[in-house]
Every structure is written in structure tokens, then in C-alpha cells.
Scaffold this motif. Structure first.
Motif, PDB file in Angstrom:
ATOM      1  N   TYR A 282     -13.528 -11.362 -12.999  1.00  0.00           N
ATOM      2  CA  TYR A 282     -14.100 -10.948 -14.288  1.00  0.00           C
ATOM      3  C   TYR A 282     -13.106 -10.204 -15.166  1.00  0.00           C
ATOM      4  O   TYR A 282     -12.854 -10.598 -16.295  1.00  0.00           O
ATOM      5  CB  TYR A 282     -15.338 -10.075 -14.071  1.00  0.00           C
ATOM      6  CG  TYR A 282     -16.061  -9.764 -15.364  1.00  0.00           C
ATOM      7  CD1 TYR A 282     -16.987 -10.661 -15.894  1.00  0.00           C
ATOM      8  CD2 TYR A 282     -15.810  -8.604 -16.075  1.00  0.00           C
ATOM      9  CE1 TYR A 282     -17.629 -10.401 -17.093  1.00  0.00           C
ATOM     10  CE2 TYR A 282     -16.443  -8.332 -17.278  1.00  0.00           C
ATOM     11  CZ  TYR A 282     -17.354  -9.227 -17.781  1.00  0.00           C
ATOM     12  OH  TYR A 282     -17.980  -8.973 -18.983  1.00  0.00           O
TER      13      TYR A 282
ATOM     14  N   VAL B 209     -21.193 -11.759  -7.646  1.00  0.00           N
ATOM     15  CA  VAL B 209     -21.071 -10.465  -8.309  1.00  0.00           C
ATOM     16  C   VAL B 209     -19.706 -10.347  -8.969  1.00  0.00           C
ATOM     17  O   VAL B 209     -18.682 -10.708  -8.376  1.00  0.00           O
ATOM     18  CB  VAL B 209     -21.273  -9.328  -7.286  1.00  0.00           C
ATOM     19  CG1 VAL B 209     -21.122  -7.969  -7.943  1.00  0.00           C
ATOM     20  CG2 VAL B 209     -22.643  -9.441  -6.622  1.00  0.00           C
ATOM     21  N   SER B 210     -19.670  -9.822 -10.186  1.00  0.00           N
ATOM     22  CA  SER B 210     -18.403  -9.699 -10.904  1.00  0.00           C
ATOM     23  C   SER B 210     -17.467  -8.742 -10.182  1.00  0.00           C
ATOM     24  O   SER B 210     -17.883  -7.769  -9.569  1.00  0.00           O
ATOM     25  CB  SER B 210     -18.647  -9.210 -12.339  1.00  0.00           C
ATOM     26  OG  SER B 210     -19.095  -7.868 -12.360  1.00  0.00           O
ATOM     27  N   ASP B 211     -16.179  -9.021 -10.278  1.00  0.00           N
ATOM     28  CA  ASP B 211     -15.141  -8.169  -9.703  1.00  0.00           C
ATOM     29  C   ASP B 211     -14.334  -7.566 -10.847  1.00  0.00           C
ATOM     30  O   ASP B 211     -13.547  -8.253 -11.489  1.00  0.00           O
ATOM     31  CB  ASP B 211     -14.227  -8.989  -8.792  1.00  0.00           C
ATOM     32  CG  ASP B 211     -13.139  -8.135  -8.149  1.00  0.00           C
ATOM     33  OD1 ASP B 211     -13.277  -6.895  -8.159  1.00  0.00           O
ATOM     34  OD2 ASP B 211     -12.152  -8.711  -7.655  1.00  0.00           O
TER      35      ASP B 211
ATOM     36  N   HIS C 230     -23.887  -8.654 -16.283  1.00  0.00           N
ATOM     37  CA  HIS C 230     -24.176  -7.433 -17.029  1.00  0.00           C
ATOM     38  C   HIS C 230     -24.579  -7.841 -18.440  1.00  0.00           C
ATOM     39  O   HIS C 230     -23.825  -8.536 -19.132  1.00  0.00           O
ATOM     40  CB  HIS C 230     -22.956  -6.525 -17.074  1.00  0.00           C
ATOM     41  CG  HIS C 230     -22.534  -6.003 -15.734  1.00  0.00           C
ATOM     42  ND1 HIS C 230     -22.242  -4.672 -15.517  1.00  0.00           N
ATOM     43  CD2 HIS C 230     -22.353  -6.613 -14.539  1.00  0.00           C
ATOM     44  CE1 HIS C 230     -21.902  -4.486 -14.244  1.00  0.00           C
ATOM     45  NE2 HIS C 230     -21.953  -5.667 -13.637  1.00  0.00           N
TER      46      HIS C 230
ATOM     47  N   HIS D  92     -20.299  -3.857 -20.109  1.00  0.00           N
ATOM     48  CA  HIS D  92     -20.030  -4.043 -18.689  1.00  0.00           C
ATOM     49  C   HIS D  92     -19.548  -2.756 -18.024  1.00  0.00           C
ATOM     50  O   HIS D  92     -18.646  -2.080 -18.520  1.00  0.00           O
ATOM     51  CB  HIS D  92     -18.973  -5.139 -18.516  1.00  0.00           C
ATOM     52  CG  HIS D  92     -18.713  -5.524 -17.087  1.00  0.00           C
ATOM     53  ND1 HIS D  92     -17.810  -4.849 -16.293  1.00  0.00           N
ATOM     54  CD2 HIS D  92     -19.240  -6.508 -16.306  1.00  0.00           C
ATOM     55  CE1 HIS D  92     -17.772  -5.397 -15.096  1.00  0.00           C
ATOM     56  NE2 HIS D  92     -18.635  -6.411 -15.073  1.00  0.00           N
TER      57      HIS D  92
ATOM     58  N   HIS E 225     -24.411  -1.833  -7.079  1.00  0.00           N
ATOM     59  CA  HIS E 225     -24.799  -3.223  -6.822  1.00  0.00           C
ATOM     60  C   HIS E 225     -24.379  -3.619  -5.409  1.00  0.00           C
ATOM     61  O   HIS E 225     -25.174  -4.146  -4.625  1.00  0.00           O
ATOM     62  CB  HIS E 225     -24.119  -4.170  -7.815  1.00  0.00           C
ATOM     63  CG  HIS E 225     -24.700  -4.141  -9.183  1.00  0.00           C
ATOM     64  ND1 HIS E 225     -23.950  -4.468 -10.304  1.00  0.00           N
ATOM     65  CD2 HIS E 225     -25.938  -3.835  -9.636  1.00  0.00           C
ATOM     66  CE1 HIS E 225     -24.715  -4.377 -11.368  1.00  0.00           C
ATOM     67  NE2 HIS E 225     -25.919  -3.992 -11.000  1.00  0.00           N
TER      68      HIS E 225
ATOM     69  N   ASP F  80     -28.440  -7.406 -15.339  1.00  0.00           N
ATOM     70  CA  ASP F  80     -28.639  -5.966 -15.326  1.00  0.00           C
ATOM     71  C   ASP F  80     -28.274  -5.461 -16.716  1.00  0.00           C
ATOM     72  O   ASP F  80     -27.109  -5.493 -17.108  1.00  0.00           O
ATOM     73  CB  ASP F  80     -27.748  -5.321 -14.258  1.00  0.00           C
ATOM     74  CG  ASP F  80     -27.981  -3.819 -14.115  1.00  0.00           C
ATOM     75  OD1 ASP F  80     -28.765  -3.257 -14.909  1.00  0.00           O
ATOM     76  OD2 ASP F  80     -27.377  -3.209 -13.207  1.00  0.00           O
TER      77      ASP F  80
ATOM     78  N   THR G 284     -17.729  -4.529 -10.340  1.00  0.00           N
ATOM     79  CA  THR G 284     -19.081  -4.325 -10.841  1.00  0.00           C
ATOM     80  C   THR G 284     -19.477  -2.886 -10.573  1.00  0.00           C
ATOM     81  O   THR G 284     -18.705  -2.110 -10.001  1.00  0.00           O
ATOM     82  CB  THR G 284     -20.068  -5.305 -10.187  1.00  0.00           C
ATOM     83  OG1 THR G 284     -21.321  -5.268 -10.900  1.00  0.00           O
ATOM     84  CG2 THR G 284     -20.322  -4.957  -8.728  1.00  0.00           C
ATOM     85  N   TRP G 285     -20.672  -2.526 -10.998  1.00  0.00           N
ATOM     86  CA  TRP G 285     -21.210  -1.199 -10.703  1.00  0.00           C
ATOM     87  C   TRP G 285     -21.285  -1.045  -9.182  1.00  0.00           C
ATOM     88  O   TRP G 285     -21.875  -1.892  -8.506  1.00  0.00           O
ATOM     89  CB  TRP G 285     -22.590  -1.083 -11.324  1.00  0.00           C
ATOM     90  CG  TRP G 285     -23.304   0.211 -11.124  1.00  0.00           C
ATOM     91  CD1 TRP G 285     -22.780   1.456 -11.261  1.00  0.00           C
ATOM     92  CD2 TRP G 285     -24.682   0.374 -10.756  1.00  0.00           C
ATOM     93  NE1 TRP G 285     -23.751   2.400 -11.004  1.00  0.00           N
ATOM     94  CE2 TRP G 285     -24.923   1.758 -10.694  1.00  0.00           C
ATOM     95  CE3 TRP G 285     -25.726  -0.515 -10.491  1.00  0.00           C
ATOM     96  CZ2 TRP G 285     -26.172   2.290 -10.364  1.00  0.00           C
ATOM     97  CZ3 TRP G 285     -26.965   0.002 -10.172  1.00  0.00           C
ATOM     98  CH2 TRP G 285     -27.185   1.384 -10.109  1.00  0.00           C
TER      99      TRP G 285
END
Length: 394
Positions: free
Chosen positions: A146, A122-124, A175, A179, A130, A208, A126-127
Motif C-alpha cells: 500500500y 490487509v494493507s501494509d 480504509h 489512511h 486490525h 473501516d 494498517t492500523w
């Protein structure tokens, strides 16, 4: 039994909304809530959606269930909108879901069903939902770099280095555009590099895409998703209609499972329908019906695209003006990244104490990680925000 329940941590955005409501200052600014607002601070119903609702009211003859997967015609139109001709329709299994959040949750459920040992990269950042959903489900999360707070752009070298640790069957959550929460997007060459890396590692991309049409345009915003879906053997895609159709409360989304292996679509479709049955049986139809009507009618579609373009260009104009005001006040272009970001959100990249200072001194509300909703601004509030940012020393 209930005595064993514990209080859950308060949702930070909902708490921020309440704090904003309780603030008596008339010149306060809400940049926290993740919904589109026009210059008057209102979230309007799009013209084409309103017209479709009138038609539906006059012609709808039943409120019976559609099917476990929702109306197949809705899936067809959405797949065409998002994927274009990047993949053959026969490679895509799809089900309607209660919003994009429902699609994300069902996508994670599909992952757990197919590979219980999968890790989710998962991006750091993120939403936040998530991470909340993944924690609730017990799926292991691995963050990958990210956002670069110094430049306001993507730390792509860090991202690539971290994704090299993904293993076969792991999930790489991406994303599709705009983003959230940073507004910083990958370039097409970077999308290609991610596709190549994911394939090399044997991981599965999950995209997403919640803001198609809010960034550079409907086609442009789908380009990265299309590239991944075309180049990777398997892709999971969670799509939302909340923002680009303005139907937040109708909870309209779609989950897609793309597989290029011959014969795989039928099994995937059956598993998606099975998951719908276990979670909520039949998905809601009203919002999906409106989207189907808009996308299937030339006049409604043209009006929808025109209004969506007005929304998109309006946010770009606000971005450019904010960056310009900050350039003039600061004497530098260190906030130029705000004009380069896309979608509703940008992340200033400042410490939480600066965000708190914006709230206390200037009545400007944004999420503690410095994510702000550009759509919460207008021509009158942009200069105030710029002055406040400089005043608190960001």
C-alpha cells in the motif's frame, strides 16, 4: 488455571504515552497518541455535542435498554451520513457498536460466521489493532502493498498485483479515508479500479471509516466508500464517531452489512443482532443518542459541521506549513507528500533508529514506524519538528 496465562506484549502506543509522561523536558512533543488535539494540546468537547448533552440531561426520562441493534434512528442517520443515496436503505443491515473498534471486531465476527475459511487481505501498513484482532481471532491475514516509503504515496500497482491473489469469499480490508497510519489515500479512479478488481475476484470489501470529515470534507471523504458500496454486491462497513464527533470515551460506532440481493437484508440484520447479543448484548446509547440529536437538528448539525471544518482546515494548514518549513530547510520538495496526505496521520517513511533519534535528541515522540499525529502540532512546534527531522538526517 491462571498459572497458564502468559504476559501479553505491551501495546507500543500505550508504552509511548508512558515514556512521554516520564520525560522531564518541558519542550517535548507528543505526536504518538491517535486523538485530535487543539493548539493548546487539549481534546475539546465539540460545541454541538455539549449542547446536545444539555438537552439530553433535561429531557431524558429513562436509562432502559434500547435494543440489540441500538436505536434504529441512529443507524438511519449514520447510514445517510456515510452512504448518502449510494445504496437503498433497504439494502443495509446495521447495528450500533462500542466504538469503531467494536464495529471492526463485529465485522470480523460476521466474516467468520458467514465464511470461516475466508482470508483477510490487509494493507501494509494498517492500523495495528486490525492485525491484533485478526490474530486473536485466528483469521488468516494476507498483506497487500500500500504505502511507498520513497514517494510517500500509495503503491497502487503493488496493491493491485497483490489483490489479484484474493479468492471468492475472501475479505479485502480498506480504509475509507485518511489512511491510518500513512495519511495516503486512493484517488477516485483507483477506488473504481479496486471495486472492479474485487468484483472480478469474487472477494468482499470491508471498509473501516473512522475519520470522515477530517480529510477533504464530509462528502468527499465518503466518496470511496459510497463507490464501493454501490458497485459491489456485498460490502461490510465499520464506522466510528470518536473522531469526527469528538466522543472518544463514549465508544460510539456502527457496523453495516450492505447486500444488493433482494431479501438479504433481513437475514443480515438478524445475524448482526445475534452477534451483538453474544458479545455485549445491548450496545451503549449515550454517544449514539448525542450523534442522533446532532444529526437530527438543523442548528446543531450546522454548528457541528462548522466546527468539524475548522478542525479539518486547521490540520491541513499545519501540514502545509510543515511541508513548507522542510522545503526551506532541505532545499528540496522531498517532504511535499506531507501536504498531500489527509487526516490526522502521516508516515515519514524513515527507519526506527531515526524515530529514536528524534525522541532522544529532541523530545519528539512518534510511533516506531514513523507515524506521527499531525494534530499533535501547533504553530510553535512545527518549526521545531522540521529542524529536528533535518537534524537527524531523515
Amino acid at each position: 488455571m491462571f498459572e497458564h496465562l502468559k504476559d501479553q506484549p505491551a501495546d507500543k502506543i500505550l508504552a509511548l504515552m508512558q515514556a512521554f509522561k516520564d520525560d522531564p523536558r518541558e519542550d517535548k512533543i507528543d505526536l504518538g497518541v491517535g486523538v485530535y488535539k487543539d493548539a493548546q494540546g487539549h481534546t475539546p468537547i465539540m460545541r454541538a455535542i455539549k449542547a446536545a448533552e444539555k438537552q439530553l440531561w433535561e429531557t431524558e426520562e429513562t436509562k432502559s435498554y434500547t435494543g440489540l441493534a441500538g436505536d434504529p434512528a441512529f443507524a438511519d442517520r449514520m447510514i445517510e451520513l456515510i452512504l448518502g443515496d449510494a445504496v437503498e436503505r433497504g439494502a443495509v443491515a446495521a447495528v450500533a457498536t462500542p466504538g469503531g473498534t467494536g464495529a471492526v471486531r463485529q465485522g470480523f465476527d460476521l466474516v467468520r460466521l458467514a465464511n470461516p475459511g475466508a482470508k483477510v487481505f490487509v494493507s501494509d501498513p494498517t492500523w495495528p489493532n486490525h492485525l491484533s484482532i485478526l490474530k486473536h481471532m485466528g483469521l488468516p491475514v494476507v498483506p497487500y502493498r500500500y504505502f511507498d516509503s520513497e514517494t510517500g504515496g500509495v503503491d497502487f500497482d503493488g496493491m493491485v498485483e497483490d489483490l489479484k491473489h484474493a479468492e471468492k469469499g475472501d475479505i479485502v480490508l480498506l480504509h475509507g479515508c485518511c489512511h491510518n497510519p500513512t495519511g495516503a489515500n486512493l484517488t477516485m479512479s483507483q477506488w473504481q479500479e479496486v471495486a472492479d478488481l474485487v468484483n472480478k475476484q469474487g472477494a468482499v470489501p470491508m471498509i473501516d471509516i473512522a475519520y470522515q470529515g477530517f480529510g477533504d470534507g464530509l462528502e468527499e471523504d465518503a466518496a470511496g466508500t459510497r463507490l464501493i458500496a454501490a458497485h459491489c454486491p456485498e460490502t461490510i462497513i465499520a464506522a466510528s464517531c470518536s473522531k469526527n464527533f469528538g466522543i472518544y470515551r463514549e465508544r460510539t460506532g456502527l457496523l453495516m452489512a450492505v447486500a444488493h440481493e433482494a431479501g438479504r437484508q433481513k437475514t443480515n440484520q438478524g445475524n448482526l443482532a445475534y452477534l451483538n447479543r453474544q458479545n455485549y448484548s445491548f450496545p451503549p446509547d449515550h454517544g449514539a443518542r448525542l450523534v442522533l440529536m446532532v444529526l437530527g437538528d438543523d442548528a446543531l448539525r450546522a454548528d457541528w459541521q462548522a466546527e468539524l471544518e475548522e478542525v479539518r482546515t486547521g490540520m491541513l494548514r499545519l501540514r502545509e506549513r510543515l511541508a513548507g518549513e522542510l522545503r526551506e530547510l532541505s532545499g528540496s520538495d522531498r517532504f511535499g507528500f506531507l501536504a498531500q496526505h489527509r487526516g490526522m496521520f502521516s508516515r515519514l517513511g524513515c527507519a526506527p533508529d531515526k524515530v529514536e533519534a528524534l525522541r532522544e535528541k529532541h523530545g519528539i515522540y512518534m510511533v516506531g514506524d514513523s507515524r506521527m499525529n499531525i494534530a499533535g502540532l501547533n504553530d510553535e512546534t512545527v518549526p521545531k519538528l522540521a529542524r529536528a527531522i533535518i537534524d537527524v538526517g531523515i
